[in-house]
Design an enzyme around this catalytic site. Structure first.
Site, short mmCIF file in Angstrom:
data_model
loop_
_atom_site.label_atom_id
_atom_site.label_comp_id
_atom_site.label_asym_id
_atom_site.label_seq_id
_atom_site.Cartn_x
_atom_site.Cartn_y
_atom_site.Cartn_z
CG HIS A 133 -28.90 -50.28 16.59
ND1 HIS A 133 -29.32 -51.12 17.60
CD2 HIS A 133 -27.56 -50.09 16.81
CE1 HIS A 133 -28.31 -51.41 18.39
NE2 HIS A 133 -27.22 -50.79 17.92
CD GLU A 134 -25.54 -49.65 13.56
OE1 GLU A 134 -24.75 -49.01 14.29
OE2 GLU A 134 -25.77 -50.87 13.73
CG HIS A 137 -24.73 -46.50 18.02
ND1 HIS A 137 -24.96 -46.60 19.37
CD2 HIS A 137 -24.80 -47.78 17.52
CE1 HIS A 137 -25.17 -47.87 19.69
NE2 HIS A 137 -25.08 -48.60 18.59
#
Length: 231
Positions: A133-134, A137
């Site tokens: 997820h990170e 980003h």
């Protein structure tokens, strides 16, 4: 990001004659005794016990992180594509640190650093999806120059991160208490994107968050780069 370790003097009893002069246990019995003290809380302050527990969580987090960065197909794939995009991620840019219990991780966009919340993972797969997820980003920031104060930009990255990371697997939603028999994945991605936007200082209210997600939904949900499809 999390609470700092205290510098208060230790309340631990003085070591016995089987310990070294520096106070470090040198025998199997001393190591067992010290571990038992921290587990039971007998003979040690709560402050020192919590400090020892935090250090244990960070060590475990670092060990799992190292394994995933080398052996998880998804994480290795993302790291490869970040490097190809000119944003190589060294291990020190994925930090293990104490956080509050409401979070599993975060992305500090100004430094390009991923934070993993040590002690807040219930499985290695949970950590894997958090890293993914990170990193998504970070990939978006690297490739598309995201302006995080622009709610549409932020919404698009949150949609992609929740869609592609594994955060919205059926088993994860079941653990959270969300059971949807129709379009469960899409409902999860949308809900979690809105929740993330609500934490953005540039977001005035839920209506603005929902509007931003709706405006970019079709293009961003269908954008699976760097993957060919949703896994």
């Amino acid at each position: 990001m999390g609470p700092t370790n205290s510098n208060a003097p230790s309340a631990e009893p003085q070591p016995s004659s089987s310990s070294s002069q520096q106070g470090e246990p040198t025998s199997a019995f001393e190591r067992w005794r010290r571990k038992a003290m921290y587990i039971t809380g007998l003979g040690v302050s709560e402050e020192n016990r919590m400090k020892d527990l935090q250090e244990h969580h960070v060590r475990r987090c670092e060990k799992d992180k190292e394994y995933l960065m080398n052996y998880s197909p998804m994480v290795v794939f993302m790291l490869k594509h970040l490097k190809l995009s000119g944003c190589e991620v060294p291990p020190q840019n994925i930090l293990c640190a104490p956080c509050d219990k409401t979070r599993a991780g975060g992305f500090e966009h100004k430094r390009g650093v991923v934070v993993l919340c040590a002690g807040n993972f219930f499985s290695q797969q949970h950590m894997e999806s958090t890293i993914m997820h990170e990193l998504m980003h970070l990939y978006d920031q690297c490739r598309f120059k995201v302006d995080w104060s622009n709610l549409r930009h932020h919404a698009c990255s949150e949609i992609r991160a929740n869609n592609l990371s594994g955060d919205c697997r059926y088993t994860r939603e079941l653990r959270r208490g969300f059971v949807t028999f129709s379009k469960q994945h899409q409902a999860c991605v949308r809900r979690r994107a809105v929740e993330s936007l609500l934490a953005n200082p540039a977001c005035p209210d839920r209506a603005a968050a929902e509007r931003a997600v709706n405006e970019v939904w079709d293009s961003c949900f269908n954008d699976t780069r760097p993957f060919d499809e949703v896994y």
